[in-house]
Design a protein around this motif. Structure first.
Motif, PDB file in Angstrom:
ATOM      1  N   LYS A   1      -7.693  13.288   1.543  1.00  0.00           N
ATOM      2  CA  LYS A   1      -8.300  12.929   0.243  1.00  0.00           C
ATOM      3  C   LYS A   1      -9.324  14.064  -0.270  1.00  0.00           C
ATOM      4  O   LYS A   1     -10.043  13.870  -1.029  1.00  0.00           O
ATOM      5  CB  LYS A   1      -8.735  11.708   0.031  1.00  0.00           C
ATOM      6  CG  LYS A   1      -7.669  10.656   0.441  1.00  0.00           C
ATOM      7  CD  LYS A   1      -8.022   9.121   0.150  1.00  0.00           C
ATOM      8  CE  LYS A   1      -9.203   8.641   1.146  1.00  0.00           C
ATOM      9  NZ  LYS A   1      -9.419   7.315   0.808  1.00  0.00           N
TER      10      LYS A   1
ATOM     11  N   ALA B  56      -1.600   3.689 -12.325  1.00  0.00           N
ATOM     12  CA  ALA B  56      -1.632   2.612 -11.439  1.00  0.00           C
ATOM     13  C   ALA B  56      -0.226   1.900 -11.348  1.00  0.00           C
ATOM     14  O   ALA B  56      -0.100   0.953 -11.965  1.00  0.00           O
ATOM     15  CB  ALA B  56      -2.583   1.588 -11.327  1.00  0.00           C
TER      16      ALA B  56
ATOM     17  N   GLN C 143      -2.485   6.992  -3.671  1.00  0.00           N
ATOM     18  CA  GLN C 143      -3.472   6.638  -4.753  1.00  0.00           C
ATOM     19  C   GLN C 143      -3.996   8.064  -5.177  1.00  0.00           C
ATOM     20  O   GLN C 143      -4.436   8.749  -4.334  1.00  0.00           O
ATOM     21  CB  GLN C 143      -4.579   5.770  -4.109  1.00  0.00           C
ATOM     22  CG  GLN C 143      -4.342   4.368  -3.857  1.00  0.00           C
ATOM     23  CD  GLN C 143      -4.206   3.664  -5.081  1.00  0.00           C
ATOM     24  OE1 GLN C 143      -4.382   3.961  -6.247  1.00  0.00           O
ATOM     25  NE2 GLN C 143      -3.320   2.418  -4.996  1.00  0.00           N
ATOM     26  N   ASP C 144      -4.300   8.046  -6.451  1.00  0.00           N
ATOM     27  CA  ASP C 144      -5.161   9.259  -6.808  1.00  0.00           C
ATOM     28  C   ASP C 144      -4.466  10.551  -7.028  1.00  0.00           C
ATOM     29  O   ASP C 144      -5.238  11.530  -6.620  1.00  0.00           O
ATOM     30  CB  ASP C 144      -6.726   9.252  -6.329  1.00  0.00           C
ATOM     31  CG  ASP C 144      -7.653   9.526  -7.386  1.00  0.00           C
ATOM     32  OD1 ASP C 144      -7.400   9.981  -8.712  1.00  0.00           O
ATOM     33  OD2 ASP C 144      -9.006   9.919  -6.934  1.00  0.00           O
TER      34      ASP C 144
ATOM     35  N   GLY D  87      -3.365   9.866   0.286  1.00  0.00           N
ATOM     36  CA  GLY D  87      -3.691   9.064  -0.758  1.00  0.00           C
ATOM     37  C   GLY D  87      -3.812   7.449  -0.255  1.00  0.00           C
ATOM     38  O   GLY D  87      -3.533   6.399  -1.156  1.00  0.00           O
ATOM     39  N   ASP D  88      -4.266   7.379   1.047  1.00  0.00           N
ATOM     40  CA  ASP D  88      -4.347   5.973   1.630  1.00  0.00           C
ATOM     41  C   ASP D  88      -3.061   5.120   1.969  1.00  0.00           C
ATOM     42  O   ASP D  88      -2.959   3.966   2.410  1.00  0.00           O
ATOM     43  CB  ASP D  88      -5.305   4.938   0.704  1.00  0.00           C
ATOM     44  CG  ASP D  88      -6.869   5.385   0.839  1.00  0.00           C
ATOM     45  OD1 ASP D  88      -7.127   5.905   2.080  1.00  0.00           O
ATOM     46  OD2 ASP D  88      -7.416   5.254   0.009  1.00  0.00           O
TER      47      ASP D  88
ATOM     48  N   ASP E 161      -2.814  14.776  -0.993  1.00  0.00           N
ATOM     49  CA  ASP E 161      -3.994  14.156  -1.470  1.00  0.00           C
ATOM     50  C   ASP E 161      -5.350  14.912  -1.795  1.00  0.00           C
ATOM     51  O   ASP E 161      -6.291  14.398  -2.100  1.00  0.00           O
ATOM     52  CB  ASP E 161      -4.166  12.703  -0.614  1.00  0.00           C
ATOM     53  CG  ASP E 161      -4.452  12.910   0.825  1.00  0.00           C
ATOM     54  OD1 ASP E 161      -4.443  14.241   0.991  1.00  0.00           O
ATOM     55  OD2 ASP E 161      -4.699  12.113   1.495  1.00  0.00           O
TER      56      ASP E 161
ATOM     57  N   ASP F 130     -11.292  -0.972 -10.599  1.00  0.00           N
ATOM     58  CA  ASP F 130     -10.266  -0.778  -9.737  1.00  0.00           C
ATOM     59  C   ASP F 130      -8.933  -0.217 -10.165  1.00  0.00           C
ATOM     60  O   ASP F 130      -8.279  -1.364 -10.519  1.00  0.00           O
ATOM     61  CB  ASP F 130     -10.156  -1.762  -8.665  1.00  0.00           C
ATOM     62  CG  ASP F 130      -9.393  -1.715  -7.356  1.00  0.00           C
ATOM     63  OD1 ASP F 130      -8.898  -0.691  -7.408  1.00  0.00           O
ATOM     64  OD2 ASP F 130      -9.908  -2.517  -6.523  1.00  0.00           O
TER      65      ASP F 130
ATOM     66  N   ARG G  18      -6.487   0.967  -8.396  1.00  0.00           N
ATOM     67  CA  ARG G  18      -5.570   0.990  -7.236  1.00  0.00           C
ATOM     68  C   ARG G  18      -4.479  -0.117  -7.341  1.00  0.00           C
ATOM     69  O   ARG G  18      -3.401   0.305  -6.959  1.00  0.00           O
ATOM     70  CB  ARG G  18      -6.080   0.625  -5.816  1.00  0.00           C
ATOM     71  CG  ARG G  18      -7.027   1.712  -5.579  1.00  0.00           C
ATOM     72  CD  ARG G  18      -7.555   1.091  -4.152  1.00  0.00           C
ATOM     73  NE  ARG G  18      -8.503  -0.115  -4.212  1.00  0.00           N
ATOM     74  CZ  ARG G  18      -8.669  -0.842  -3.340  1.00  0.00           C
ATOM     75  NH1 ARG G  18      -8.374  -0.752  -2.095  1.00  0.00           N
ATOM     76  NH2 ARG G  18      -9.457  -2.373  -3.512  1.00  0.00           N
TER      77      ARG G  18
ATOM     78  N   ARG H 166       0.700  -1.256   0.103  1.00  0.00           N
ATOM     79  CA  ARG H 166      -0.047  -0.203   0.083  1.00  0.00           C
ATOM     80  C   ARG H 166       1.039   1.284   0.136  1.00  0.00           C
ATOM     81  O   ARG H 166       0.440   2.160   0.491  1.00  0.00           O
ATOM     82  CB  ARG H 166      -0.739  -0.001   1.224  1.00  0.00           C
ATOM     83  CG  ARG H 166      -1.747  -1.021   1.361  1.00  0.00           C
ATOM     84  CD  ARG H 166      -2.473  -1.150   2.602  1.00  0.00           C
ATOM     85  NE  ARG H 166      -3.050  -2.392   3.090  1.00  0.00           N
ATOM     86  CZ  ARG H 166      -2.979  -3.014   4.453  1.00  0.00           C
ATOM     87  NH1 ARG H 166      -2.189  -2.178   5.354  1.00  0.00           N
ATOM     88  NH2 ARG H 166      -3.253  -4.072   4.509  1.00  0.00           N
TER      89      ARG H 166
END
Lengths: 236, 236, 236, 236, 236, 236
Positions: free
Chosen positions: A92, B140, A32-33, A160-161, A118, B93, B95, A28
């Motif tokens: 986020k 990603a 993300q994003d 972003g997690d 984020d 998804d 991610r 992880r």
């Protein structure tokens, strides 16, 4: 950070680094994003210096608060070490800005390596024109006071997690941003350089018409021999 | 696919095709929320060859799995027919990656017409530089093993909430991707060519200052006469 | 709109305007999650003329409806006043288009100042090439009939969670779109010009290496003196 | 509404009605993501009387606005006809209330048939105790002024992505709410009664151990004969 | 499934099972965002028998399709083995139903152990009254044909982002549903029984006023001794 | 907290409190999207004691970490003061638990007033049976280690998008949870008692058939007179 590590990380991709981290059970670490405002810049590499936002309560977030030189947002901008990356936990939420072009310019002038949120930046067209790596979710014109209150400097955060601990090594490229735990930075960087050599070899082979079967991964003896020869030939 | 159909589809837009499908009661054929990595390429046209991902269970998705030449992701890349489009169901998804630049390059070298995922690609900056149409939701970097397990080849799937049956005709342009049911491809392509001629006529009229009322749609007799003349003049 | 106000708004950013509105207790005037199709254009400035969509019922939304010259979508395109901005409430749903290149071209030719939807446009690559400001969430090839029915012209609406009243002043730049209540337009424009002068000064100082502390905001006497000198020097 | 239609709709389910509408090409008439506050009540049946909210601008939404007897929220509550259902378009935003227990109680006392919002109600525990059908997304304690401004009464709206035209027939049960176009109400109600008889027959057969194959739908001659006998026996 | 395993799984919670799986490196086996229609039932335990939905294309999903005895939805209902759990991949889309009360009743009568969808059930109030475990996201009155097409029986699927392989052991309680890989079922069940004994002991201690420090986990020697005595005393 | 304030807050609703806060310009104090596990309990009232989670890095979140008596989650449970409410910032992520029944039971036994998370609880059926107020988004069986790492105790946090400062007064009822800034607690509580008296009066009037116009708000002189009489009569 080890200068050699920094140099190595300038030449590898976030995709390769994610795979190196995956091998170590860390799944992880990709933020993300978020995306680069200027995707044409070289890699961003630096140790994480963090800023945490919480939801803004209206009475605590009038424009006057910036008159306080101790306001955490402004303090973070003046104290983030040269060579570090300022990583901002904006929950986020890109409905209001995490920072704007003046603060980002100040980070650049102070020798900071880059900035990640984020949430979103305001003055994003101006930031996109700076020779300075900045990553966000999407543009956000409203001042941060609208929804965000800067509350903590250099504590562990989420961005972003992804978990971000102060001192973790942050790498950004045209694809996004990855977080390398501090204690793994040297070995992951070295391994990523090796992996990149192999990937470059494979990419050349594929562009020359070769099948990926037996080549990627190199389960065929021939593939391994070819790679060894390629390395020698290309000095990598 | 009929070569004439393929050629016709190279010259029409996904917007026009969506309208032609709408007339036939098909309202969900646009792949939602995907975009071209390189929006400057010509249209992507080909028959769907599909790959289905399911959520990855950790013990079944170590890096070792790629040593298996029968791994569905690698197999799909080597077996997708030239001229076809590889369409990947990544459960929307992004991610983790659906594929990276090496696999996409291999698809290109094999003569495949393009690739679509409702997730994301890794090495997206490299993919964006290839003269090969690729569509995804967002970049990603994490390897697909992180979250996705390739499980089925060439079964009916969903992609971006659109139904995709193997053999359906996939068309992509700078706007996105549309799925034409196989049995409708010829008639929809032909109709779209006609519609495009009319739209080009209308666009020229509008740019010359004409109102859309009576022209678009051509409820005025004059509009129909003008279009007939325009067709003759432009040989369309 | 006061011509001077229009001219002033051509030279300030949505970020600055959001701060001017924030000072007045208005925190939700930025249209969330829309972006320019062509970010290189000058600012978009005009009074809001609105179009409201509701969810489409299938029997009321066949292609035939456009034969009706009173169809609200077509009517809005022909009636939106020159110099105004057409703002469309698409319920933040970009699964079907709000409009396409022909209608947007017609707006441009009629002298309209720009168009905004919180949904998506079809023919987005064509629209992006027009010298006409258009803002949306993301491309959407399916015709509006697929999901949207135009129902009301020039009523108060929401767009991207912002309240939009007919006559409000809409400003767009490379970052996004902000809604200025009509009665505040003159004072907000004037104030934004002043703020922009100060921000430009600060930006120059920061790029010259100055700290933001005491400068932004100018709590130091010296900062205020420097700014006064800068204004005189630059005639602003 | 035809009293017989109303009576029929009291005895059928939203699921059955959705199927009857599906047969007529209407696929979006179920109000998505709303639930009854009190699922134990009888069906809610009535003609739609609508209220539209737009995003609230802070200066227009102080507590004082309720002193205006013409405020659309209060007016809608006093004017919604007995036997009708008040349907509120809250843009699917439940972060602030659409209404509270006092207004809902007033609706009940006025003989209104029920209330639906795609946002949330405040005082939801009190509303749940009233013998009055109310449907929402989730509880929302903040006053509507926080985010919503009532702007239009009895115009066509969207509610939970369903199109709602004033006068459409609204039916709610323990599962949710469906919107029947006014001109179809009689025939759909009658058909739903027929379908319900068949479904009840099937349900009894299934509970007695019978397979659904040939029974549901009744492709076997025997199934149709059994149903005919069952109808006679049960007088339906 | 081993009858002893089934019996053990009837007496442990999904929370405990998730922890036993976590110890084995399996972190995604909980079906996200589904809930029991009737939370008062005993545990649901059975091997997974799966049904996969894809997005429905309108021309392939008229009501007539159910006349085909081979329609996968109906077939799955008639073929799911007694003692198994039917797990449905509805792509987390609850805008249309995965199944209704008649099919669910048929599953119950056939001796199936339960049913899970990451979409929604129609006739949900009726299903909630059956003595049969059913789990979904939220009620969904529209027939599955509206958005879903049943396409595959007993293939590996995703359900609520969890990987589900045919034969995996599915356990549901008042909290939700967990997926145990088939080869781990026996050992995980046995371990969960042990863990449950310890948790019951701890819960009693905590309710008697004891601190969790040193007790949970039992780092204090005394805690381990007390637990040993408790086990003997309670025969567990 | 002032005991009188606590007592007053036991008798007012979160809806009323939100309005009292709205009057003071505080619009975001309602914790969005959380609900009581047991809606039948009396109000929850207490000062906020906070716990902050960040995203879990796999190597730092093995089951062993709970052997550390200083682990922030366990420490928070043992140190949260009696009469306080433990408020957990789980980044609105309910895919893994914030806590389970043993920890919640320990909080109850220690005299804590309640617990709130914007994520989910595991063992939720057990927690729902405790005579102890607990609020979450939805059940979450996976252990917190799966996705959450407890990192800070009693710092300012966000919970369900509301700002929560240690010492703020937290009130929960059957509807949800509101956060009252510490310095406003006394005056807001007192005002809410007054407002509740008026709302109870209005509710009675409405249930007796009276219109809300002129009554709610009491713009009619008669309404104010009636309320004065009602207060005297009911001793409120």
């Amino acid at each position: 950070m080890n200068p050699r590590t920094r140099q190595q990380l300038m030449g590898v991709s976030t995709a390769t680094l994610c795979t190196a981290l995956f091998k170590r059970g860390l799944l992880r670490q990709f933020v993300q994003d978020v995306r680069p405002l200027n995707p044409a810049l070289p890699n961003m590499v630096g140790e994480a210096y963090t800023l945490r936002y919480m939801p803004a309560r209206e009475d605590l977030n009038t424009l006057d608060v910036f008159k306080d030189r101790e306001h955490p947002q402004r303090k973070a901008v003046e104290q983030c070490p040269p060579g570090a990356v300022l990583v901002i936990d904006s929950r986020k939420d890109a409905r209001a800005a995490s920072a704007g072009s003046i603060l980002v310019s100040r980070l650049m002038m102070r020798g900071v390596a880059g900035v990640v949120t984020d949430g979103g930046f305001r003055d994003s067209p101006e930031i996109a024109r700076l020779p300075f790596p900045a990553y966000h979710q999407r543009p956000a014109a409203p001042t941060n006071l609208t929804l965000h209150q800067a509350i903590d400097i250099n504590v562990p955060i989420g961005c972003g997690d992804a978990p971000v601990w102060p001192g973790d090594v942050i790498v950004g490229d045209g694809e996004g941003v990855v977080v390398i735990p501090a204690h793994l930075a040297d070995e992951v960087a070295a391994e990523a350089v090796e992996m990149t050599a192999f990937e470059d070899f494979v990419q050349q082979q594929v562009m020359a018409g070769r099948s990926i079967l037996g080549l990627y991964p190199p389960t065929d003896e021939q593939s391994r021999a070819d790679f060894a020869a390629w390395r020698q030939q290309h000095g990598r």
